[in-house]
Scaffold this motif. Structure first.
Motif, PDB file in Angstrom:
ATOM      1  N   SER A  64       0.816  -1.212   0.000  1.00 15.54           N
ATOM      2  CA  SER A  64       0.000   0.000   0.000  1.00 15.54           C
ATOM      3  C   SER A  64       0.854   1.269   0.000  1.00 15.54           C
ATOM      4  N   THR A  65       0.362   2.268  -0.723  1.00 18.77           N
ATOM      5  CA  THR A  65       1.007   3.586  -0.725  1.00 18.77           C
ATOM      6  C   THR A  65       0.049   4.660  -0.219  1.00 18.77           C
ATOM      7  N   GLU A  66      -1.116   4.238   0.246  1.00 17.84           N
ATOM      8  CA  GLU A  66      -2.172   5.175   0.620  1.00 17.84           C
ATOM      9  C   GLU A  66      -1.781   6.174   1.702  1.00 17.84           C
ATOM     10  N   ASP A  67      -1.125   5.728   2.740  1.00 15.73           N
ATOM     11  CA  ASP A  67      -0.848   6.624   3.865  1.00 15.73           C
ATOM     12  C   ASP A  67       0.557   7.231   3.833  1.00 15.73           C
ATOM     13  N   LEU A  68       1.222   7.170   2.701  1.00 19.27           N
ATOM     14  CA  LEU A  68       2.553   7.767   2.594  1.00 19.27           C
ATOM     15  C   LEU A  68       2.439   9.283   2.582  1.00 19.27           C
ATOM     16  N   GLU A  69       3.195   9.918   3.432  1.00 18.85           N
ATOM     17  CA  GLU A  69       3.215  11.376   3.474  1.00 18.85           C
ATOM     18  C   GLU A  69       4.612  11.839   3.091  1.00 18.85           C
ATOM     19  N   LEU A  70       4.806  12.013   1.792  1.00 19.69           N
ATOM     20  CA  LEU A  70       6.114  12.403   1.269  1.00 19.69           C
ATOM     21  C   LEU A  70       5.977  13.655   0.432  1.00 19.69           C
ATOM     22  N   GLU A  71       6.918  14.545   0.600  1.00 17.57           N
ATOM     23  CA  GLU A  71       6.984  15.731  -0.245  1.00 17.57           C
ATOM     24  C   GLU A  71       7.667  15.337  -1.555  1.00 17.57           C
ATOM     25  N   ASP A  72       7.276  15.962  -2.654  1.00 11.39           N
ATOM     26  CA  ASP A  72       7.842  15.614  -3.958  1.00 11.39           C
ATOM     27  C   ASP A  72       9.339  15.864  -4.052  1.00 11.39           C
ATOM     28  N   ASP A  73       9.858  16.795  -3.252  1.00  6.21           N
ATOM     29  CA  ASP A  73      11.293  17.105  -3.308  1.00  6.21           C
ATOM     30  C   ASP A  73      12.092  16.382  -2.223  1.00  6.21           C
ATOM     31  N   GLU A  74      11.453  15.482  -1.513  1.00  8.76           N
ATOM     32  CA  GLU A  74      12.109  14.732  -0.439  1.00  8.76           C
ATOM     33  C   GLU A  74      12.994  13.641  -1.036  1.00  8.76           C
ATOM     34  N   ASN A  75      14.171  13.428  -0.451  1.00 10.18           N
ATOM     35  CA  ASN A  75      15.069  12.359  -0.878  1.00 10.18           C
ATOM     36  C   ASN A  75      14.873  11.147   0.020  1.00 10.18           C
ATOM     37  N   ILE A  76      14.702   9.991  -0.577  1.00 13.22           N
ATOM     38  CA  ILE A  76      14.522   8.737   0.156  1.00 13.22           C
ATOM     39  C   ILE A  76      15.863   8.007   0.171  1.00 13.22           C
ATOM     40  N   THR A  77      16.491   7.936   1.340  1.00 17.00           N
ATOM     41  CA  THR A  77      17.776   7.246   1.480  1.00 17.00           C
ATOM     42  C   THR A  77      17.546   5.745   1.621  1.00 17.00           C
ATOM     43  N   LEU A  78      18.630   4.988   1.558  1.00 10.48           N
ATOM     44  CA  LEU A  78      18.530   3.539   1.707  1.00 10.48           C
ATOM     45  C   LEU A  78      17.908   3.173   3.051  1.00 10.48           C
ATOM     46  N   ASP A  79      18.322   3.836   4.127  1.00 11.05           N
ATOM     47  CA  ASP A  79      17.771   3.517   5.446  1.00 11.05           C
ATOM     48  C   ASP A  79      16.269   3.780   5.514  1.00 11.05           C
ATOM     49  N   VAL A  80      15.832   4.903   4.951  1.00 11.48           N
ATOM     50  CA  VAL A  80      14.407   5.226   4.926  1.00 11.48           C
ATOM     51  C   VAL A  80      13.661   4.201   4.067  1.00 11.48           C
ATOM     52  N   PHE A  81      14.241   3.832   2.941  1.00 11.89           N
ATOM     53  CA  PHE A  81      13.663   2.844   2.036  1.00 11.89           C
ATOM     54  C   PHE A  81      13.487   1.508   2.746  1.00 11.89           C
ATOM     55  N   LYS A  82      14.535   1.047   3.426  1.00 11.24           N
ATOM     56  CA  LYS A  82      14.478  -0.235   4.133  1.00 11.24           C
ATOM     57  C   LYS A  82      13.422  -0.215   5.232  1.00 11.24           C
ATOM     58  N   GLU A  83      13.430   0.831   6.030  1.00 12.46           N
ATOM     59  CA  GLU A  83      12.484   0.937   7.138  1.00 12.46           C
ATOM     60  C   GLU A  83      11.046   0.983   6.611  1.00 12.46           C
ATOM     61  N   GLY A  84      10.834   1.749   5.546  1.00 14.46           N
ATOM     62  CA  GLY A  84       9.501   1.840   4.954  1.00 14.46           C
ATOM     63  C   GLY A  84       9.038   0.524   4.373  1.00 14.46           C
ATOM     64  N   MET A  85       9.935  -0.170   3.693  1.00 15.88           N
ATOM     65  CA  MET A  85       9.590  -1.472   3.117  1.00 15.88           C
ATOM     66  C   MET A  85       9.213  -2.460   4.224  1.00 15.88           C
TER      67      MET A  85
END
Length: 127
Positions: A96-117
């Motif tokens: 699901s991507t429904e509750d993602l609160e991300l700004e369009d100019d935000e950078n997703i690092t590997l750590d953020v990616f792993k934690e989110g996944m």
């Protein structure tokens, strides 16, 4: 639509059965066990144990797979990806991507990616 059909749809939606069946099907196709029924029973037992905090939920991807996926998305090796790439990666895995609160100019690092996944994979079993 007939009342019985509407009740059936509501039952499926309320219990999130299509999502559960999708995850079980993906695990079956990924592992291709010789004894699929026994495999599904083991997976459901793991889900049950995970709910009781007595074990890990079954995941289709391990940490190395998540690292590899991030590397494929970060083709320039910048150490981050865009939010849209992150959303697409989640969708590709049926998460699901429904509750993602991300700004369009935000950078997703590997750590953020792993934690989110990891978070989204856990949520996917909360059926």
């Amino acid at each position: 639509m007939a009342a019985g059909e509407e009740q059936s749809r509501e039952y499926l939606r309320r219990h999130r059965l299509p999502e559960l069946l999708h995850r079980l099907g993906a695990l079956l196709l990924f592992h291709r066990p010789e004894r699929p029924r026994e495999f599904l029973i083991q997976v459901l037992e793991k889900v049950k144990a995970g709910r009781r905090a007595e074990g890990e939920y079954p995941f289709l991807m391990d940490e190395a797979n998540v690292d590899a996926m991030f590397s494929l998305l970060d083709v320039l090796g910048q150490g981050y990806i865009r939010p849209e790439q992150y959303r697409e990666a989640l969708k590709t895995l049926g998460l699901s991507t429904e509750d993602l609160e991300l700004e369009d100019d935000e950078n997703i690092t590997l750590d953020v990616f792993k934690e989110g996944m990891k978070k989204k994979m856990l949520e996917s079993w909360s059926v």
